[in-house]
Design a protein around this motif. Structure first.
Motif, PDB file in Angstrom:
ATOM      1  N   ALA A 200       0.827  -1.207   0.000  1.00 23.96           N
ATOM      2  CA  ALA A 200       0.000   0.000   0.000  1.00 23.96           C
ATOM      3  C   ALA A 200       0.862   1.258   0.000  1.00 23.96           C
ATOM      4  CB  ALA A 200      -0.934  -0.011   1.209  1.00 23.96           C
ATOM      5  N   ILE A 201       1.959   1.237   0.760  1.00 22.70           N
ATOM      6  CA  ILE A 201       2.823   2.419   0.839  1.00 22.70           C
ATOM      7  C   ILE A 201       3.508   2.691  -0.490  1.00 22.70           C
ATOM      8  CG2 ILE A 201       4.945   3.324   1.874  1.00 22.70           C
ATOM      9  CD1 ILE A 201       4.111   1.953   4.482  1.00 22.70           C
ATOM     10  N   ILE A 202       4.112   1.666  -1.097  1.00 24.72           N
ATOM     11  CA  ILE A 202       4.832   1.898  -2.348  1.00 24.72           C
ATOM     12  C   ILE A 202       3.874   2.199  -3.498  1.00 24.72           C
ATOM     13  CG2 ILE A 202       6.773   0.464  -1.640  1.00 24.72           C
ATOM     14  CD1 ILE A 202       5.716  -1.749  -3.416  1.00 24.72           C
ATOM     15  N   THR A 203       2.616   1.780  -3.357  1.00 20.76           N
ATOM     16  CA  THR A 203       1.631   2.092  -4.395  1.00 20.76           C
ATOM     17  C   THR A 203       1.103   3.508  -4.233  1.00 20.76           C
ATOM     18  OG1 THR A 203       0.972  -0.243  -4.517  1.00 20.76           O
ATOM     19  CG2 THR A 203      -0.540   1.374  -5.454  1.00 20.76           C
ATOM     20  N   LEU A 204       0.786   3.896  -2.988  1.00 21.28           N
ATOM     21  CA  LEU A 204       0.265   5.244  -2.743  1.00 21.28           C
ATOM     22  C   LEU A 204       1.311   6.313  -3.009  1.00 21.28           C
ATOM     23  CD1 LEU A 204      -1.869   4.673   0.479  1.00 21.28           C
ATOM     24  CD2 LEU A 204      -2.705   5.361  -1.769  1.00 21.28           C
ATOM     25  N   THR A 205       2.577   5.996  -2.821  1.00 21.26           N
ATOM     26  CA  THR A 205       3.638   6.967  -3.095  1.00 21.26           C
ATOM     27  C   THR A 205       4.120   6.891  -4.535  1.00 21.26           C
ATOM     28  OG1 THR A 205       5.282   5.378  -2.274  1.00 21.26           O
ATOM     29  CG2 THR A 205       4.457   7.008  -0.715  1.00 21.26           C
ATOM     30  N   THR A 206       3.452   6.063  -5.340  1.00 22.70           N
ATOM     31  CA  THR A 206       3.756   5.874  -6.776  1.00 22.70           C
ATOM     32  C   THR A 206       5.180   5.408  -7.012  1.00 22.70           C
ATOM     33  OG1 THR A 206       4.463   8.164  -7.195  1.00 22.70           O
ATOM     34  CG2 THR A 206       2.098   7.703  -7.361  1.00 22.70           C
ATOM     35  N   VAL A 207       5.784   4.732  -6.018  1.00 22.20           N
ATOM     36  CA  VAL A 207       7.142   4.195  -6.202  1.00 22.20           C
ATOM     37  C   VAL A 207       7.089   2.923  -7.037  1.00 22.20           C
ATOM     38  CG1 VAL A 207       9.164   3.264  -5.039  1.00 22.20           C
ATOM     39  CG2 VAL A 207       7.973   5.236  -4.076  1.00 22.20           C
ATOM     40  N   GLY A 208       6.259   1.956  -6.582  1.00 29.09           N
ATOM     41  CA  GLY A 208       6.041   0.735  -7.345  1.00 29.09           C
ATOM     42  C   GLY A 208       7.297  -0.064  -7.614  1.00 29.09           C
ATOM     43  N   TYR A 209       7.925  -0.628  -6.561  1.00 29.38           N
ATOM     44  CA  TYR A 209       9.136  -1.422  -6.740  1.00 29.38           C
ATOM     45  C   TYR A 209       8.896  -2.671  -7.578  1.00 29.38           C
ATOM     46  CZ  TYR A 209      11.494   1.428  -3.245  1.00 29.38           C
ATOM     47  OH  TYR A 209      12.061   2.474  -2.556  1.00 29.38           O
ATOM     48  N   GLY A 210       7.691  -3.214  -7.499  1.00 29.26           N
ATOM     49  CA  GLY A 210       7.394  -4.422  -8.252  1.00 29.26           C
ATOM     50  C   GLY A 210       7.721  -5.705  -7.524  1.00 29.26           C
ATOM     51  N   ASP A 211       8.214  -5.611  -6.294  1.00 32.69           N
ATOM     52  CA  ASP A 211       8.536  -6.828  -5.532  1.00 32.69           C
ATOM     53  C   ASP A 211       7.289  -7.474  -4.946  1.00 32.69           C
ATOM     54  OD1 ASP A 211       8.094  -4.684  -3.882  1.00 32.69           O
ATOM     55  OD2 ASP A 211       9.523  -5.328  -2.349  1.00 32.69           O
ATOM     56  N   THR A 212       6.208  -6.683  -4.795  1.00 35.89           N
ATOM     57  CA  THR A 212       4.944  -7.192  -4.272  1.00 35.89           C
ATOM     58  C   THR A 212       3.823  -6.661  -5.150  1.00 35.89           C
ATOM     59  OG1 THR A 212       5.850  -7.141  -2.028  1.00 35.89           O
ATOM     60  CG2 THR A 212       3.475  -7.346  -2.239  1.00 35.89           C
ATOM     61  N   VAL A 213       3.181  -7.566  -5.886  1.00 41.28           N
ATOM     62  CA  VAL A 213       2.108  -7.145  -6.802  1.00 41.28           C
ATOM     63  C   VAL A 213       0.940  -8.113  -6.688  1.00 41.28           C
ATOM     64  CG1 VAL A 213       3.693  -6.052  -8.440  1.00 41.28           C
ATOM     65  CG2 VAL A 213       3.136  -8.480  -8.692  1.00 41.28           C
ATOM     66  N   PRO A 214      -0.284  -7.637  -6.905  1.00 45.54           N
ATOM     67  CA  PRO A 214      -1.454  -8.535  -6.904  1.00 45.54           C
ATOM     68  C   PRO A 214      -1.463  -9.407  -8.156  1.00 45.54           C
ATOM     69  CG  PRO A 214      -2.112  -6.294  -7.458  1.00 45.54           C
ATOM     70  CD  PRO A 214      -0.677  -6.223  -7.071  1.00 45.54           C
TER      71      PRO A 214
END
Length: 317
Positions: A200-214
């Motif tokens: 939720a944090i990396i998605t809301l901050t638009t970082v999107g590391y890609g290590d955790t995805v649905p």
């Protein structure tokens, strides 16, 4: 005699009166020392350099802490004569206590506290070495831009708190939603709501590391909605700060323009008035070019006012 020394120290710390030059020189010395400290702390993190130059780093830290500690104690002692307490009815003790809890005094204390603990406490406190980097915040005292930003944050504290509160609510909703949709499929990544908060944090901050995805269809749809919402959420505190920062700049320029108009009303800017204007310019953090432009605007708005050189104050007409 002691009172005279204390007043002189206050003049040096605030770069005012006859001690203005000494104040500027003292500020330049401290800024150089702070930069040197930060550089030394960074270099000391390299094992080979730390081992080879261990004695130099130790002595340099001792000298720096000694200087910063003397400066801190001197500022506390001379705080009763600072400009902020010029019209105060508080006793000297209360003035010093008021100064001790001021942001800059706290920063000065933080700058020396980790090193003092390392030298005084007989434990392995090597982790405190990193905290010495907080010493760089002492530069806030000498940076008008940083002071302007701190004033901006202080004035918009309630708005920023409201924005971060909303972001916290959305963070919990995002983590809870993705947990419900993905925890059965990816229990290692979304096995609990706290674990889902990383996504939720990396998605809301638009970082999107890609290590955790649905990976489920509903999870991807939910993730897309959260991503779209995040674009607006991140912009809220940024917009608040940008707007308030611009307003702070406008206030400072207006303050300078009003002073210029006041001094130009008699058609003459004498040497003392020019010095007063220059002190105000430095206090407000305005450049010489910006001040000259504001003075030109004041003259254009009031044609009866004469044109003056922004450096020497001589009439140019």
């Amino acid at each position: 005699m002691i009172e005279k020394i204390r007043i002189t120290l206050a003049d040096v710390f605030e770069a005012r009166g006859q001690s203005k030059r000494f104040g500027y020189a003292f500020d330049a010395f401290l800024m150089t020392l702070i930069f040197a400290n930060v550089l030394a702390i960074v270099m000391e993190s390299v094992p080979s350099m730390a081992h080879e130059h261990a004695r130099f780093f130790t002595y340099f830290e001792l000298v720096s802490v000694f200087i910063f500690a003397i400066e801190y104690l001197a500022r506390v002692w001379a705080s009763v004569d600072l400009n902020r307490f010029a019209d105060s009815s508080l006793s000297p003790t209360k003035r010093r206590l008021r100064y001790l809890i001021s942001p800059m005094a706290v920063i000065d204390l933080i700058a020396i506290l980790p090193s003092l603990l390392m030298f005084l406490v007989p434990f392995d406190l090597r982790f405190l070495r990193v905290l010495r980097l907080l010493r760089i915040f002492k530069l806030t005292r000498y940076s008008r831009a940083m002071q302007l930003m701190l004033n901006t944050i202080q004035e918009e504290a309630s708005s920023l708190f409201a924005a971060f509160f909303i972001m916290t609510v959305i963070l919990i909703i995002a983590a809870s939603g993705i947990y419900l949709l993905e925890h059965d499929v990816q229990p290692d990544k979304f096995g609990s709501i706290p674990a889902a908060m990383w996504w939720a944090i990396i998605t809301l901050t638009t970082v999107g590391y890609g290590d955790t995805v649905p990976v489920t269809l509903m999870g991807k749809i939910f993730g897309g909605i959260i991503t779209i919402l995040s674009m607006g959420m991140v912009a809220i505190p940024t917009g608040i700060l940008a707007s308030s920062f611009s307003e702070q700049l406008r206030k400072r320029r207006r303050t300078y323009s009003e002073m210029v108009h006041q001094l130009m009303e008699d058609g003459i800017i004498c040497h003392q008035e020019r010095i007063k204007l220059n002190e105000l310019r430095l206090e407000l953090g305005l450049s010489v070019q910006e001040a000259a432009h504001l003075e030109e605007q004041v003259r254009d708005q009031h044609p009866l006012l004469k044109r003056f050189c922004p450096q020497c104050g001589h009439n140019l007409e």
